[in-house]
Design an enzyme around this catalytic site. Structure first.
Site, short mmCIF file in Angstrom:
data_model
loop_
_atom_site.label_atom_id
_atom_site.label_comp_id
_atom_site.label_asym_id
_atom_site.label_seq_id
_atom_site.Cartn_x
_atom_site.Cartn_y
_atom_site.Cartn_z
N GLY A 16 0.80 -1.22 0.00
CA GLY A 16 0.00 0.00 0.00
C GLY A 16 0.83 1.27 0.00
N ASN A 38 5.09 -10.46 -3.36
CA ASN A 38 3.93 -10.57 -4.24
C ASN A 38 4.35 -10.39 -5.71
OD1 ASN A 38 1.52 -10.16 -5.65
ND2 ASN A 38 0.52 -9.27 -3.85
N ALA A 86 8.95 -3.32 4.05
CA ALA A 86 8.08 -4.51 4.12
C ALA A 86 7.72 -4.81 5.57
CB ALA A 86 8.78 -5.72 3.50
N GLY A 87 6.49 -5.18 5.78
CA GLY A 87 6.07 -5.51 7.14
C GLY A 87 4.72 -6.20 7.12
N SER A 137 6.90 2.07 13.59
CA SER A 137 5.51 2.45 13.88
C SER A 137 5.48 3.18 15.22
CB SER A 137 4.66 1.17 13.98
OG SER A 137 3.42 1.43 14.59
N TYR A 150 3.22 -7.35 17.11
CA TYR A 150 3.61 -6.25 16.20
C TYR A 150 4.41 -5.20 16.98
CZ TYR A 150 2.96 -2.53 12.69
OH TYR A 150 3.15 -1.54 11.77
N LYS A 154 8.33 -3.94 16.40
CA LYS A 154 8.69 -2.55 16.07
C LYS A 154 9.52 -1.90 17.20
CE LYS A 154 6.58 -2.39 12.01
NZ LYS A 154 7.29 -2.18 10.74
N THR A 185 -4.07 1.35 4.44
CA THR A 185 -3.50 0.44 3.43
C THR A 185 -4.09 -0.95 3.65
OG1 THR A 185 -1.68 -0.44 4.73
CG2 THR A 185 -1.27 1.67 3.61
N1 LIG Z 1 -0.56 0.51 7.40
C1 LIG Z 1 -0.38 0.99 8.63
O1 LIG Z 1 -1.34 1.29 9.36
C2 LIG Z 1 1.03 1.20 9.16
C3 LIG Z 1 1.19 2.02 10.28
C4 LIG Z 1 2.48 2.19 10.80
C5 LIG Z 1 3.55 1.55 10.18
N2 LIG Z 1 3.35 0.76 9.10
C6 LIG Z 1 4.50 0.08 8.51
O2 LIG Z 1 4.68 0.52 7.18
C7 LIG Z 1 5.23 -0.54 6.39
C8 LIG Z 1 4.45 -0.71 5.10
O3 LIG Z 1 3.12 -1.03 5.43
P1 LIG Z 1 1.92 -1.06 4.37
O4 LIG Z 1 0.76 -0.50 5.07
O5 LIG Z 1 2.36 -0.49 3.07
O6 LIG Z 1 1.71 -2.65 4.25
P2 LIG Z 1 1.16 -3.53 3.03
O7 LIG Z 1 0.23 -2.73 2.19
O8 LIG Z 1 0.63 -4.78 3.63
O9 LIG Z 1 2.48 -3.83 2.20
C9 LIG Z 1 3.52 -4.62 2.71
C10 LIG Z 1 4.23 -5.31 1.57
O10 LIG Z 1 5.29 -6.12 2.11
C11 LIG Z 1 5.24 -7.38 1.46
N3 LIG Z 1 5.74 -8.47 2.30
C12 LIG Z 1 5.15 -9.01 3.41
N4 LIG Z 1 5.86 -10.06 3.84
C13 LIG Z 1 6.92 -10.19 3.01
C14 LIG Z 1 8.01 -11.11 2.94
N5 LIG Z 1 8.14 -12.13 3.79
N6 LIG Z 1 8.91 -10.96 1.94
C15 LIG Z 1 8.79 -9.96 1.05
N7 LIG Z 1 7.78 -9.06 1.06
C16 LIG Z 1 6.84 -9.19 2.02
C17 LIG Z 1 3.77 -7.61 1.21
O11 LIG Z 1 3.59 -8.61 0.22
P3 LIG Z 1 2.25 -9.53 0.29
O12 LIG Z 1 1.14 -8.66 -0.17
O13 LIG Z 1 2.55 -10.67 -0.63
O14 LIG Z 1 2.12 -9.95 1.73
C18 LIG Z 1 3.30 -6.24 0.76
O15 LIG Z 1 3.44 -6.04 -0.62
C19 LIG Z 1 5.26 -1.78 7.30
O16 LIG Z 1 6.55 -1.97 7.83
C20 LIG Z 1 4.29 -1.43 8.40
O17 LIG Z 1 4.58 -2.08 9.62
C21 LIG Z 1 2.11 0.58 8.56
#
Ligand SMILES: NC(=O)c1ccc[n+]([C@@H]2O[C@H](COP(=O)([O-])OP(=O)(O)OC[C@H]3O[C@@H](n4cnc5c(N)ncnc54)[C@H](OP(=O)(O)O)[C@@H]3O)[C@@H](O)[C@H]2O)c1
Length: 263
Positions: A16, A38, A86-87, A137, A150, A154, A185
Site C-alpha cells: 500500500g 507478491n 516490508a512488514g 511504527s 507487532y 517494532k 492500506t
Molecule cells: N498501514 C499501517 O497502518 C502502518 C502504520 C504504521 C507503520 N506501518 C509500517 O509501514 C510498512 C508498510 O506497510 P503497508 O501498510 O504499506 O503494508 P502492506 O500494504 O501490507 O504492504 C507490505 C508489503 O510487504 C510485502 N511483504 C510481506 N511479507 C513479506 C516477505 N516475507 N517478503 C517480502 N515481502 C513481504 C507484502 O507482500 P504480500 O502482499 O505478498 O504480503 C506487501 O506487498 C510496514 O513496515 C508497516 O509495519 C504501517
C-alpha cells in the site's frame, strides 16, 4: 540525502505505501530495485515504473534476505539507500496468536531489516556513505494492547536503529527510523479498520506518509514520529507510562471485542 541518481533498494515495494513510495523515488531520479513477495503486484508495478528492477523474494529467512541482497546488487551495481518498508501485522488477543505467525512477524518486521542491513553495510562502509531507513511504527514506542507481537517487533526495530546509528556515528552512513501512526492500506484487516472507527483512531493517507518519508531522507532526519497527539504520547509514555495506561484503558476494552471477533 539527494535521491537523484542514487541506487535504492525498497522492500515491500508492491504494498500500500510501497507502490506510492516507489513511484515517488522514480520521479526523483532514483535507480530503484523493488523487492516484494507478491510476484503479480510487483510485475504490474514494474510495468508502470519503467527502468526499475523488480526483485521477487521472501524476506522471512536469512537465506531469502541474502538472495534478495545479491540480486539487488547485481541489478544496481551497488547501493546508496536501503529502505526497509516490508512488514506484516496482526490485530489479535495474544492468547489467540498463532506461534508460526508470531515467528513470521518477528522475522519480516525485525530480522529482515537486520539481515539486509548486515548484507549492505560493508559496501556502505567501503564507500563511507549511505543511508538505511527503517520503517517502524508509533506502536514501536507505545505498546498497544492486541498488537503485542507487532509492537514487540517494532520496539526491536527502533532499538536496532538507535544502536546502529550510534555505531556508525563517526562515519557518513546515516540511519533513519520512521514511526507512522495508522495508515489506510491493505495491511489493516477489516476488524482493525472497524476498531479504528469505533475508537476514533487517527488514520493517515499513504500518500501523505510517503511525502514525509521522502522529506526525512531529503532532510537527513534521524527519526520522525507522525501526527498529533500520537507523537506527544510517545514522549509521555517514556516519562509517565502510567498516564498512558490510564488514557488507553477505555480504548483497550473496546478493542478487545473487535480483536476477539465479537464485534
Ligand atoms: N498501514 C499501517 O497502518 C502502518 C502504520 C504504521 C507503520 N506501518 C509500517 O509501514 C510498512 C508498510 O506497510 P503497508 O501498510 O504499506 O503494508 P502492506 O500494504 O501490507 O504492504 C507490505 C508489503 O510487504 C510485502 N511483504 C510481506 N511479507 C513479506 C516477505 N516475507 N517478503 C517480502 N515481502 C513481504 C507484502 O507482500 P504480500 O502482499 O505478498 O504480503 C506487501 O506487498 C510496514 O513496515 C508497516 O509495519 C504501517
Amino acid at each position: 540525502m539527494e535521491i537523484k541518481n542514487k541506487r535504492v533498494v525498497l522492500t515491500g515495494a508492491a504494498g500500500g505505501m510501497g507502490r506510492i513510495l516507489a513511484a515517488e523515488l522514480v520521479k526523483r531520479g532514483a535507480n530503484l530495485a523493488m523487492v516484494d513477495a507478491n510476484a503479480d503486484a510487483l510485475a504490474t508495478l514494474a510495468t508502470k515504473l519503467s527502468g526499475t528492477h523488480p526483485v521477487q523474494g521472501n524476506l522471512s529467512t536469512a537465506k531469502g534476505c541474502n538472495a534478495v541482497a545479491d540480486q539487488c546488487l547485481e541489478k544496481l551495481g551497488g547501493i546508496d539507500l536501503l529502505i526497509n518498508l516490508a512488514g506484516i501485522n496482526s490485530f489479535a488477543a495474544y492468547e489467540d496468536e498463532n506461534p508460526d505467525k508470531i515467528e513470521l512477524m518477528l522475522h519480516v518486521n525485525l530480522l529482515a531489516p537486520m539481515w539486509l542491513a548486515r548484507a549492505f553495510l560493508p559496501l556502505m562502509q567501503e564507500n563511507n556513505s549511505g543511508r538505511i531507513v527503517n520503517v517502524g511504527s508509533v506502536f514501536g514506542s507505545i505498546g498497544f494492547a492486541y498488537f503485542s507481537v507487532y509492537s514487540a517487533s517494532k520496539f526491536g526495530l527502533r532499538g536496532f536503529s538507535e544502536a546502529l546509528r550510534r555505531e556508525v556515528a563517526d562515519t557518513n552512513i546515516k540511519i533513519t527510523y520512521i514511526a507512522p501512526r495508522a495508515v489506510k492500506t491493505p495491511m489493516n484487516s477489516d476488524a482493525l479498520m472497524r476498531m479504528g472507527e469505533a475508537t476514533k483512531m487517527n488514520m493517515d493517507a499513504p500518500e501523505d506518509v510517503v511525502q514525509k518519508i521522502i522529506a526525512a531522507i531529503d532532510n537527513d532526519r534521524k527519526d520522525i514520529y507522525f501526527g498529533f497527539p500520537e507523537s506527544l504520547f510517545v514522549r509521555i509514555n517514556v516519562l509517565f507510562p502510567r498516564l498512558v495506561d490510564k488514557a488507553l484503558a477505555a480504548q483497550n476494552r473496546i478493542a478487545r471485542a473487535f480483536a476477539k471477533g465479537e464485534q
